[in-house]
Every structure is written in C-alpha cells, then in structure tokens.
Design a protein around this motif. Structure first.
Motif, PDB file in Angstrom:
ATOM      1  N   UNK A 245     -72.221  81.359  14.781  1.00 44.80           N
ATOM      2  CA  UNK A 245     -72.906  81.246  15.419  1.00 44.80           C
ATOM      3  C   UNK A 245     -74.543  81.207  15.943  1.00 44.80           C
ATOM      4  N   UNK A 246     -74.147  82.565  14.749  1.00 41.14           N
ATOM      5  CA  UNK A 246     -75.764  82.886  14.028  1.00 41.14           C
ATOM      6  C   UNK A 246     -76.127  82.007  13.334  1.00 41.14           C
ATOM      7  N   UNK A 247     -75.694  81.424  12.998  1.00 42.59           N
ATOM      8  CA  UNK A 247     -76.063  79.773  11.053  1.00 42.59           C
ATOM      9  C   UNK A 247     -76.405  78.772  12.514  1.00 42.59           C
ATOM     10  N   UNK A 248     -75.334  78.406  13.210  1.00 46.73           N
ATOM     11  CA  UNK A 248     -75.641  77.409  14.173  1.00 46.73           C
ATOM     12  C   UNK A 248     -76.694  77.660  14.580  1.00 46.73           C
ATOM     13  N   UNK A 249     -77.123  78.500  15.194  1.00 46.78           N
ATOM     14  CA  UNK A 249     -78.592  79.008  16.085  1.00 46.78           C
ATOM     15  C   UNK A 249     -79.759  78.429  15.493  1.00 46.78           C
ATOM     16  N   UNK A 250     -79.617  78.579  14.264  1.00 46.28           N
ATOM     17  CA  UNK A 250     -80.799  79.022  13.476  1.00 46.28           C
ATOM     18  C   UNK A 250     -81.008  78.206  12.227  1.00 46.28           C
ATOM     19  N   UNK A 251     -80.049  77.675  12.629  1.00 44.60           N
ATOM     20  CA  UNK A 251     -79.909  75.953  11.559  1.00 44.60           C
ATOM     21  C   UNK A 251     -81.606  75.367  12.171  1.00 44.60           C
ATOM     22  N   UNK A 252     -81.812  74.497  13.236  1.00 43.74           N
ATOM     23  CA  UNK A 252     -82.630  73.433  13.552  1.00 43.74           C
ATOM     24  C   UNK A 252     -84.301  74.396  13.213  1.00 43.74           C
ATOM     25  N   UNK A 253     -83.977  75.508  13.264  1.00 40.52           N
ATOM     26  CA  UNK A 253     -86.148  76.159  13.190  1.00 40.52           C
ATOM     27  C   UNK A 253     -85.762  75.756  11.072  1.00 40.52           C
ATOM     28  N   UNK A 254     -84.448  76.294  10.894  1.00 39.54           N
ATOM     29  CA  UNK A 254     -84.893  76.102   9.504  1.00 39.54           C
ATOM     30  C   UNK A 254     -85.226  74.446   9.156  1.00 39.54           C
ATOM     31  N   UNK A 255     -84.564  73.714   9.717  1.00 41.84           N
ATOM     32  CA  UNK A 255     -84.738  71.963   8.987  1.00 41.84           C
ATOM     33  C   UNK A 255     -86.218  71.461   9.932  1.00 41.84           C
ATOM     34  N   UNK A 256     -86.491  72.615  10.639  1.00 41.51           N
ATOM     35  CA  UNK A 256     -88.365  71.906  10.914  1.00 41.51           C
ATOM     36  C   UNK A 256     -88.721  72.192  10.053  1.00 41.51           C
ATOM     37  N   UNK A 257     -89.324  73.447   9.944  1.00 41.29           N
ATOM     38  CA  UNK A 257     -90.270  75.007   9.174  1.00 41.29           C
ATOM     39  C   UNK A 257     -91.081  73.596   9.048  1.00 41.29           C
ATOM     40  N   UNK A 258     -90.424  73.653   7.228  1.00 42.57           N
ATOM     41  CA  UNK A 258     -90.660  72.855   6.290  1.00 42.57           C
ATOM     42  C   UNK A 258     -91.519  71.704   6.153  1.00 42.57           C
ATOM     43  N   UNK A 259     -91.552  71.383   7.861  1.00 43.70           N
ATOM     44  CA  UNK A 259     -92.907  70.346   7.599  1.00 43.70           C
ATOM     45  C   UNK A 259     -93.551  70.225   8.467  1.00 43.70           C
ATOM     46  N   UNK A 260     -94.065  71.385   8.776  1.00 43.98           N
ATOM     47  CA  UNK A 260     -95.677  71.553   9.599  1.00 43.98           C
ATOM     48  C   UNK A 260     -96.160  73.105   8.292  1.00 43.98           C
ATOM     49  N   UNK A 261     -95.037  73.345   7.354  1.00 39.95           N
ATOM     50  CA  UNK A 261     -95.314  74.511   6.847  1.00 39.95           C
ATOM     51  C   UNK A 261     -96.425  74.409   6.163  1.00 39.95           C
ATOM     52  N   UNK A 262     -97.004  72.789   5.768  1.00 36.57           N
ATOM     53  CA  UNK A 262     -98.525  72.845   5.361  1.00 36.57           C
ATOM     54  C   UNK A 262     -99.524  72.940   5.895  1.00 36.57           C
ATOM     55  N   UNK A 263     -99.685  72.879   7.057  1.00 37.11           N
ATOM     56  CA  UNK A 263    -100.233  73.185   8.425  1.00 37.11           C
ATOM     57  C   UNK A 263    -100.370  74.439   9.207  1.00 37.11           C
ATOM     58  N   UNK A 264     -99.222  75.455   8.087  1.00 37.99           N
ATOM     59  CA  UNK A 264     -98.714  76.827   8.488  1.00 37.99           C
ATOM     60  C   UNK A 264    -100.321  77.866   8.634  1.00 37.99           C
ATOM     61  N   UNK A 265    -100.735  77.748   7.107  1.00 40.19           N
ATOM     62  CA  UNK A 265    -100.942  78.747   6.297  1.00 40.19           C
ATOM     63  C   UNK A 265    -102.731  78.400   6.876  1.00 40.19           C
TER      64      UNK A 265
END
Length: 304
Positions: A274-294
């Motif tokens: 359940x920990x893995x399943x709850x964390x997957x969506x954010x791990x999938x989305x983060x790379x798409x906004x990483x270039x703007x984040x910093x």
C-alpha cells in the motif's frame, strides 16, 4: 605560445585543498542519497519478499522468495480503489482551487497600485503565526455544513500564505510594470492581461505551486480524520493510516486465511504494498514538472 599555455595551466590548476573539498562534498552527497534512497528501495523489495525472511534479516539488497500475493489482495479490495478515487478527486480539484486562488492573490498583491496591499499582506502573514486552533476551525466547518463532504478536504486549506508570498515575489521580479503599461495602451484589461500575458510567462511558478499543493493534497489525511465519518469519502492516505496503525488489513483483506501466522505474513505484504501504491502517482508526475521546479523556487525566493 608555450609560455601562454603554461600560465593557463597554472591558473586552472586545482589546489590540494579544493580537491579535498570536492571529495568530501561528493562523499557527503553519496551518503545522503543512500540514506534517502535505500529506505524507499527496501520498501519496494520488502513488498514482494517473504516477510519471514525480512524479519530474520536476510533481505537487504535483493528480494527473496518473490511473491505478489500482497498486491493481489490490495487490488481486490474495494476500499483501496475507493480511496484512490477519492484522493485523485481531492488532489485534482483541490490543486486547481489552490493554484487559482494563490496566483490571483499573489498577482494582486504584487501590483504597486493596489490600495492597502501592505495591510493585506500583514493580515495574511499574521495567520502564518497565529490561528484559531483546531476546535474553532472544526466549528466553522460544521456551521458551514461541510462535514462529511468533499469540500471539507478542500476549502479550509484553499490558500497557503507562504505560497502566496513566493508567487508574489516571482511576479514582482518577472513581470515588469512596462509590460502592463504597454498592454493598457492596447486596450487590455487587468483580467485579460493576467490571463493572456502573465500566466503564459509564469509557467515555472505555476508548476511549483501545482507540485506543492498536489503533494500536500495527496498526502493529506488529518483533515479527513477530523471532518469525515463516511468511509466512502476516505482518501487513500487515511485508509493507509488505518492499515499501518490500526492493522485493519489483518481483519479485512485476510479473512479467508485460516491461521494467524499466515494472516500476519500477508498483512505485512499488504502494508508495504500500500505504501508503494500510494507513492507511485507523485513519482510519475514529478519528472514532468522538475524542469520548472528549481527555477520557480529560486526566482520566487529572491525577495519576500
């Protein structure tokens, strides 16, 4: 030419102290990275390994006696899917509301021609240090008729003052007043200027706000614990909390298992899964906004 090359080599030569400093930094970064990455990696391999081997200390770097029984039971449980659906709804709608209100408030406060903007900033910043507390907030939510509704998870935390300050600093340092004056000459209204010019130029801060609010909404469980009594409205994180703390997995997902030892074994697989399943969506989305984040954080943090 030889003399010039010698001088360049002499100037670019790295000193012994610099090398030691670089080596120390690299080692420190590697250690910190391992401390962050390994617990996440261990949860992944533990979710597909035999719990008996985990308890005996035989699982460290690779999964052993691989089994997907925990994931199978998780995906068969209706409460997990209801929690997933609710978390997605709360995160999507909540983030849209959060980002819209934050950007509008931040842009208005960044305008020097806004009457009383210093007083408004003082009122907003005052709420960062002083609040009514849990009981008055609960009474307000109750009087508004928001208990056991989706809006109890969204409206009480619609705006984060710190994010307003960051976005305000971004607008002040990125959107020049001359641009607004030129737009007004062309007959552009304030609303049209904000929608057509400011927002397209503010992709970095929009991405930062989306990431900040989306992570907060996805991980939120305390509001649901306080304001929701209907299990059909529970977000995934509250269901995860009940599984991890109250051990509800042992009574709900493993009822068909006869022995207590087998129930405990499967319950451990379910907890890790359940920990893995709850964390997957954010791990999938983060790379798409990483270039703007910093970029967005650095620009927005220049002035407060």
């Amino acid at each position: 030419m030889n003399l010039i090359s010698f001088k360049k080599n002499k100037l670019t030569r790295v000193s012994k102290e610099d090398r030691i400093f670089d080596i120390f930094n690299i080692l420190l970064i590697v250690i910190i990275s391992l401390l962050v990455i390994y617990p996440l990696y261990f949860i992944v391999i533990a979710s597909i390994s035999d719990p008996n081997l985990i308890y005996s200390g035989k699982v460290w770097f690779f999964p052993k006696e691989i089994t997907f029984e925990g994931y199978e039971r998780i995906f068969r449980d209706s409460k997990i899917w209801i929690g997933y659906k609710n978390s997605i709804i709360y995160t999507v709608i909540g983030t849209i509301v959060n980002v819209a209100l934050t950007l509008m408030a931040a842009y208005a406060l960044s305008r020097k021609d806004l009457y009383g903007r210093n007083a408004l900033m003082f009122v907003l910043m005052f709420t960062m240090f002083f609040s009514g507390g849990l009981i008055p907030t609960y009474l307000v939510v109750k009087d508004l008729g928001l208990l056991n509704t989706m809006w109890a998870m969204i409206l009480p935390k619609a705006v984060a003052v710190w994010n307003v300050i960051v976005a305000k600093s971004f607008f002040e340092n990125t959107i020049p007043n001359e641009l607004l004056e030129a737009a007004k000459i062309e007959g552009c209204s304030n609303t049209k200027f904000f929608m057509k010019i400011v927002l397209p130029l503010s992709k970095p801060i929009v991405a930062v706000m989306v990431l900040f609010y989306a992570v907060g909404n996805w991980n939120s469980y305390f509001d649901a614990l306080i304001y929701l009594n209907n299990e059909n409205l529970y977000p995934l994180q509250l269901i995860l909390r009940n599984i991890l703390i109250q051990n509800e997995a042992a009574t709900q997902m493993v009822r068909d298992v006869g022995s207590l030892a087998a129930q405990q074994r499967i319950s451990e697989l379910i907890k890790y899964g359940v920990i893995i399943i709850a964390s997957v969506p954010l791990l999938v989305v983060y790379p798409f906004v990483q270039k703007y984040f910093v970029k967005g954080v650095m620009i927005g943090g220049v002035k407060g």
